[in-house]
Design a protein around this motif. Structure first.
Motif, PDB file in Angstrom:
ATOM      1  N   THR A  96      -3.710  16.357  42.461  1.00 16.07           N
ATOM      2  CA  THR A  96      -2.185  15.184  43.190  1.00 16.07           C
ATOM      3  C   THR A  96      -1.001  15.632  42.093  1.00 16.07           C
ATOM      4  O   THR A  96      -1.325  16.085  40.565  1.00 16.07           O
ATOM      5  CB  THR A  96      -3.215  14.546  41.893  1.00 16.07           C
ATOM      6  OG1 THR A  96      -4.648  14.599  42.552  1.00 16.07           O
ATOM      7  CG2 THR A  96      -3.262  13.237  42.147  1.00 16.07           C
ATOM      8  N   ASP A  97      -0.035  14.862  42.362  1.00 17.96           N
ATOM      9  CA  ASP A  97       1.179  14.633  41.745  1.00 17.96           C
ATOM     10  C   ASP A  97       1.567  14.082  40.891  1.00 17.96           C
ATOM     11  O   ASP A  97       2.020  13.929  39.996  1.00 17.96           O
ATOM     12  CB  ASP A  97       2.285  14.556  42.560  1.00 17.96           C
ATOM     13  CG  ASP A  97       2.755  15.812  43.782  1.00 17.96           C
ATOM     14  OD1 ASP A  97       2.365  16.551  43.575  1.00 17.96           O
ATOM     15  OD2 ASP A  97       2.570  15.828  44.891  1.00 17.96           O
ATOM     16  N   SER A  98       0.851  12.319  40.895  1.00 19.06           N
ATOM     17  CA  SER A  98       0.746  11.547  40.144  1.00 19.06           C
ATOM     18  C   SER A  98      -0.495  11.784  38.270  1.00 19.06           C
ATOM     19  O   SER A  98      -1.873  11.972  38.469  1.00 19.06           O
ATOM     20  CB  SER A  98       0.347   9.588  40.243  1.00 19.06           C
ATOM     21  OG  SER A  98       0.209   9.054  39.802  1.00 19.06           O
ATOM     22  N   SER A 135       7.329  10.947  31.863  1.00 21.56           N
ATOM     23  CA  SER A 135       6.873  10.806  32.998  1.00 21.56           C
ATOM     24  C   SER A 135       7.215   8.745  33.551  1.00 21.56           C
ATOM     25  O   SER A 135       6.816   8.534  32.067  1.00 21.56           O
ATOM     26  CB  SER A 135       5.097  10.357  33.035  1.00 21.56           C
ATOM     27  OG  SER A 135       5.230   9.911  34.961  1.00 21.56           O
ATOM     28  N   GLU A 137       6.247   6.610  35.257  1.00 21.66           N
ATOM     29  CA  GLU A 137       5.248   5.691  35.243  1.00 21.66           C
ATOM     30  C   GLU A 137       4.216   5.804  34.728  1.00 21.66           C
ATOM     31  O   GLU A 137       3.873   4.973  34.419  1.00 21.66           O
ATOM     32  CB  GLU A 137       4.028   6.151  36.612  1.00 21.66           C
ATOM     33  CG  GLU A 137       3.369   7.454  36.040  1.00 21.66           C
ATOM     34  CD  GLU A 137       3.217   8.490  36.900  1.00 21.66           C
ATOM     35  OE1 GLU A 137       2.362   9.583  36.775  1.00 21.66           O
ATOM     36  OE2 GLU A 137       2.890   7.801  38.650  1.00 21.66           O
TER      37      GLU A 137
END
Length: 171
Positions: A96-98, A135, A137
């Protein structure tokens, strides 16, 4: 000497000298010293606590009957499915990249009580997340920052409480 100082005080608690004790003071003090004794006692407590009876009734289920009960979820039948699901979760953790999705997946594994199955993968993901403070996000979501903070602290990472300064108030 101490007995001579407290003898007048104790004489008020003793019977009246006219009722059988000597009448002059010196004899009275000797009488007091003969009748007073000091002793100490220490209370002894029992170290064993009596156990209360639960008054449980015997089970209605016989041991042989309980042993004869079977389940449809045998290791042979469902073991391969369990292994496939473990591989799917490991793949999700690694690929998973997130980082937000990884954190939420780790949190769900904690809540389900399955974290022990994926300890090595979780350690690798948390190490990567702990070193990445930039990050985008993570700067916009209070839930993500607080979950990241909690998970890193639970796994022994030293995370500053100033991590909330990462949250950007600009939309």
């Amino acid at each position: 000497m101490a007995l001579q100082m407290i003898a007048p005080f104790l004489s008020s608690f003793l019977p009246n000298p006219r009722h059988g004790l000597a009448t002059h003071g010196l004899t009275h003090q000797k009488c007091v010293s003969k009748h007073i004794s000091c002793s100490t006692t220490t209370p002894t407590y029992s170290t064993t606590v009596p156990r209360r009876s639960g008054n449980y009734k015997p089970s209605i289920w016989d041991y042989d009957f309980v042993q004869s009960l079977g389940t449809g979820y045998k290791v042979e039948a469902h073991g391969t499915r369990v292994e496939k699901l473990k591989e799917v979760v490991k793949h999700l953790l690694k690929e998973t990249d997130s980082s937000l999705a990884q954190i939420e997946l780790i949190d769900k594994l904690h809540r389900l009580g399955l974290r022990w199955l994926f300890e090595n993968e979780i350690k690798q993901v948390l190490y990567t997340i702990s070193s990445d403070n930039t990050s985008i996000e993570m700067k916009k979501d209070l839930h993500a920052v607080s979950t990241r903070f909690r998970l890193l602290r639970q796994h022994g990472y030293k995370v500053s409480t100033g991590i909330c300064s990462l949250i950007s108030l600009d939309n």
